[in-house]
Design a protein around this motif. Structure first.
Motif, PDB file in Angstrom:
ATOM      1  N   VAL A 123       1.015  -1.300  -0.174  1.00 18.45           N
ATOM      2  CA  VAL A 123      -0.085  -0.098   0.158  1.00 18.45           C
ATOM      3  C   VAL A 123       0.948   1.393   0.056  1.00 18.45           C
ATOM      4  N   THR A 124       0.667   2.119  -0.760  1.00 24.13           N
ATOM      5  CA  THR A 124       1.575   3.425  -1.098  1.00 24.13           C
ATOM      6  C   THR A 124       0.458   4.383  -1.153  1.00 24.13           C
ATOM      7  N   VAL A 125       1.032   5.811  -0.959  1.00 20.90           N
ATOM      8  CA  VAL A 125       0.140   6.799  -1.286  1.00 20.90           C
ATOM      9  C   VAL A 125      -0.759   6.819  -2.676  1.00 20.90           C
ATOM     10  N   ALA A 126      -0.236   6.337  -3.547  1.00 22.75           N
ATOM     11  CA  ALA A 126      -0.586   6.252  -4.955  1.00 22.75           C
ATOM     12  C   ALA A 126      -1.938   5.284  -5.043  1.00 22.75           C
ATOM     13  N   VAL A 127      -2.011   4.311  -4.067  1.00 26.28           N
ATOM     14  CA  VAL A 127      -3.167   3.658  -3.994  1.00 26.28           C
ATOM     15  C   VAL A 127      -4.307   4.520  -3.832  1.00 26.28           C
ATOM     16  N   GLY A 128      -4.288   5.355  -2.966  1.00 25.04           N
ATOM     17  CA  GLY A 128      -5.561   6.277  -2.483  1.00 25.04           C
ATOM     18  C   GLY A 128      -6.035   5.678  -1.474  1.00 25.04           C
ATOM     19  N   GLU A 129      -7.555   6.083  -1.198  1.00 23.54           N
ATOM     20  CA  GLU A 129      -8.023   5.603   0.047  1.00 23.54           C
ATOM     21  C   GLU A 129      -8.225   4.128  -0.233  1.00 23.54           C
TER      22      GLU A 129
END
Length: 169
Positions: A123-129
């Motif tokens: 999970v990264t910031v790019a995944v979003g919510e």
């Protein structure tokens, strides 16, 4: 209230404020479990400090089912540049525990005895919510079993979890 600031391109800070949890816990103890979870979800009572710290919301509350929503930020990263597994475990444990809470009478208490997490993808910031979707599999007199999954907005699964919880009262 959670406030993120970016003072300089390489420096970030986080300021958090929360309500004294003791009166809130006393109020929630007087409610049937599902009503207490709904009160937190709707903002009728303040979120617990951990919910403030992680900026969690609860978009779904049904008997035996609770979903937590979380938007990852770089402050949740481990040295590999992904959301730390402990954060993901916290989300899943919270969803499973609160799903059991929805089955409790007023004053009912529980605690996690154990939980297991399978991490499927980072999970990264790019995944979003992401959403931790918890549900009760079995609710007995002294124990409950719950499961949860962490999914993105498209339903892609990032982690799976199961838990055994002790019913205390």
């Amino acid at each position: 209230m959670l406030q993120r600031t970016h003072a300089q391109p390489t420096t970030r800070s986080l300021t958090i404020t929360w309500e004294d949890p003791v009166p809130v816990l006393q109020h929630l103890a007087a409610l049937p479990g599902i009503d207490g979870v709904r009160a937190i979800a709707t903002g009728a009572v303040p979120r617990p400090p951990l919910g403030q710290l992680l900026d969690l919301s609860i978009p779904l509350v049904e008997e035996g089912r609770v979903t937590f929503a979380f938007t990852p930020g770089e402050l949740h990263y481990n040295p590999l540049g992904t959301v730390h597994g402990g954060i993901i475990g916290t989300l899943l444990d919270s969803a499973m525990g609160m799903s059991v809470q929805t089955t409790m009478a007023a004053g009912g208490r529980y605690t996690t005895l154990e939980y297991k997490v399978n991490f499927l993808r980072p999970v990264t910031v790019a995944v979003g919510e992401v959403r931790a979707e918890g549900r009760v599999i079995h609710r007995g007199r002294t124990q409950a079993v719950a499961e949860a999954r962490l999914v993105d907005r498209d339903g892609k699964v990032y982690a799976l979890s199961s838990s055994t919880l002790a019913i205390l009262a």
